[in-house]
Design an enzyme around this catalytic site. Structure first.
Site, mmCIF file in Angstrom:
data_model
loop_
_atom_site.group_PDB
_atom_site.id
_atom_site.type_symbol
_atom_site.label_atom_id
_atom_site.label_comp_id
_atom_site.label_asym_id
_atom_site.label_seq_id
_atom_site.Cartn_x
_atom_site.Cartn_y
_atom_site.Cartn_z
ATOM 1 N N GLU A 92 -6.735 -1.173 -4.155
ATOM 2 C CA GLU A 92 -7.065 0.245 -3.928
ATOM 3 C C GLU A 92 -6.613 1.139 -5.076
ATOM 4 O O GLU A 92 -5.504 1.004 -5.591
ATOM 5 C CB GLU A 92 -6.396 0.727 -2.625
ATOM 6 C CG GLU A 92 -6.698 2.184 -2.276
ATOM 7 C CD GLU A 92 -6.082 2.632 -0.948
ATOM 8 O OE1 GLU A 92 -5.061 2.039 -0.540
ATOM 9 O OE2 GLU A 92 -6.620 3.565 -0.336
ATOM 10 N N ASP A 149 -3.345 7.384 -3.317
ATOM 11 C CA ASP A 149 -3.266 6.245 -2.404
ATOM 12 C C ASP A 149 -3.650 5.008 -3.213
ATOM 13 O O ASP A 149 -4.725 4.969 -3.814
ATOM 14 C CB ASP A 149 -4.265 6.524 -1.257
ATOM 15 C CG ASP A 149 -4.262 5.494 -0.147
ATOM 16 O OD1 ASP A 149 -3.469 4.544 -0.188
ATOM 17 O OD2 ASP A 149 -5.085 5.660 0.782
ATOM 18 N N GLU A 171 -11.151 1.149 -1.463
ATOM 19 C CA GLU A 171 -10.271 0.031 -1.123
ATOM 20 C C GLU A 171 -11.005 -1.156 -0.518
ATOM 21 O O GLU A 171 -11.074 -1.294 0.699
ATOM 22 C CB GLU A 171 -9.126 0.486 -0.216
ATOM 23 C CG GLU A 171 -9.485 1.325 0.974
ATOM 24 C CD GLU A 171 -8.220 1.759 1.742
ATOM 25 O OE1 GLU A 171 -7.338 0.940 1.983
ATOM 26 O OE2 GLU A 171 -8.140 2.955 2.086
ATOM 27 N N ASP A 196 0.857 -1.192 0.000
ATOM 28 C CA ASP A 196 0.000 0.000 0.000
ATOM 29 C C ASP A 196 0.893 1.242 0.000
ATOM 30 O O ASP A 196 1.722 1.423 0.891
ATOM 31 C CB ASP A 196 -0.909 -0.040 1.245
ATOM 32 C CG ASP A 196 -2.071 0.930 1.148
ATOM 33 O OD1 ASP A 196 -1.962 1.939 0.427
ATOM 34 O OD2 ASP A 196 -3.092 0.693 1.836
HETATM 35 MN MN MN Z 1 -3.793 2.789 0.937
HETATM 36 MN MN MN Z 2 -6.465 4.301 1.680
#
Ligand code: MN
Ligand code: MN
Length: 279
Positions: free
Chosen positions: A264, A95, A189, A84
């Site tokens: 995500e 993100d 996500e 991530d």
């Molecule tokens: Mn993330």
């Molecule tokens: Mn996130």
């Protein structure tokens, strides 16, 4: 959205996607997790961005919020790895996360299910859609494949220097929802698991300062990271005592110990549809 801000988001997204794809190929049995975390964070800066949070590398039943502190933990064959990555430019954050297996192919359906839930969620995003409608799509996609969504974890809106800016996108059909609007920025996500999908807290490896934090180290942290998350290995010599009173992000662990996958992307909501900046 202002053109300059849009450019910052697009560039942050491009860097995040590039670093994500480059890093996947470097995750192999015997490699320290720290090597990958540092590769990710250094590469983000080489490409002109800043890490928006410490690189999260969460394995098997750990859903999120683990970041290595030393070179002891290494990838093992069969690990289900959630990578991530967050990048910001002038505070505008992208993100993104993906899941992969180290040397095996035992959980392809679980991983693929998360990707499918994310694709379908993204396809539903447009000005005026309810957040719980997106959650319903995620839940239905995960359940029809025989898994459970993790209801305790959600997507989130992003604002300048704010990683979790207030609005959430649930991973299930929650009772209440909010209308999302054009120009809002969201990280979506889905998490899927073989288990019940409840979360328990582990230990904290990631921190952020809150307004009230006044320790000696507060000024340095505020200048370097603002309100964004950081990790002790970014501040050589820092002690646990100095971190007393900062906000802790606990490791998020599937309660029954079952394997978790995550997928995500960050999107900018448009009148019709949305722009995926981390593709
Ligand atoms: Mn993330
Ligand atoms: Mn996130």
């Amino acid at each position: 959205m202002n053109h300059t801000i849009h450019e910052y988001y697009m560039e942050a997204g491009k860097i995040a996607a590039k670093v994500r794809e480059e890093s996947i190929g470097k995750i192999k049995e015997g490699i320290p997790l720290l090597d990958i975390a540092q590769y990710v964070e250094n590469r983000i800066e080489d490409l002109g961005g800043m890490p928006a949070f410490p690189c999260n590398i969460s394995i098997n039943e750990v859903a999120s919020h683990y970041t290595p502190q030393d070179n002891v933990p290494c990838f093992k064959t069969g690990d289900v790895v959630k990578l991530d990555i967050g990048v910001h430019i002038e505070g505008y954050i992208a993100d993104t996360a993906t899941t992969l297996e180290v040397g095996t192919n035992n959980h392809r359906k679980l991983i693929r299910t998360c990707e499918e839930a994310l694709e379908k969620a993204i396809a539903s995003v447009r000005d005026g859609v309810q957040t719980n409608t997106i959650g319903m799509i995620i839940e239905e996609t995960i359940k029809k494949n025989g898994f459970n969504p993790i209801k305790d974890l959600t997507g989130h809106s992003l604002e300048r220097y704010r990683l979790h800016a207030g609005s959430t996108i649930p991973n299930y059909k929650s009772f209440f929802g909010n209308k999302i609007k054009k120009d809002m920025v969201f990280a979506i996500e889905p998490f899927a698991t073989y288990g019940r999908g409840k979360i328990k807290d582990g230990r904290p490896y990631i921190f952020a300062i809150n307004d009230g934090f006044k320790g000696e180290i507060a000024q340095e942290i505020r200048e370097r990271f603002g309100p964004l998350p950081f990790t002790p290995r970014w501040i050589p010599g820092i002690t646990g005592k100095e971190l007393k009173g900062v906000r802790e992000y606990f490791e998020l662990i599937e309660e029954s110990g079952n394997i978790v996958a995550q997928s995500e992307h960050t999107v900018i909501v448009q009148e019709e549809g949305c722009e995926v900046i981390t593709k």
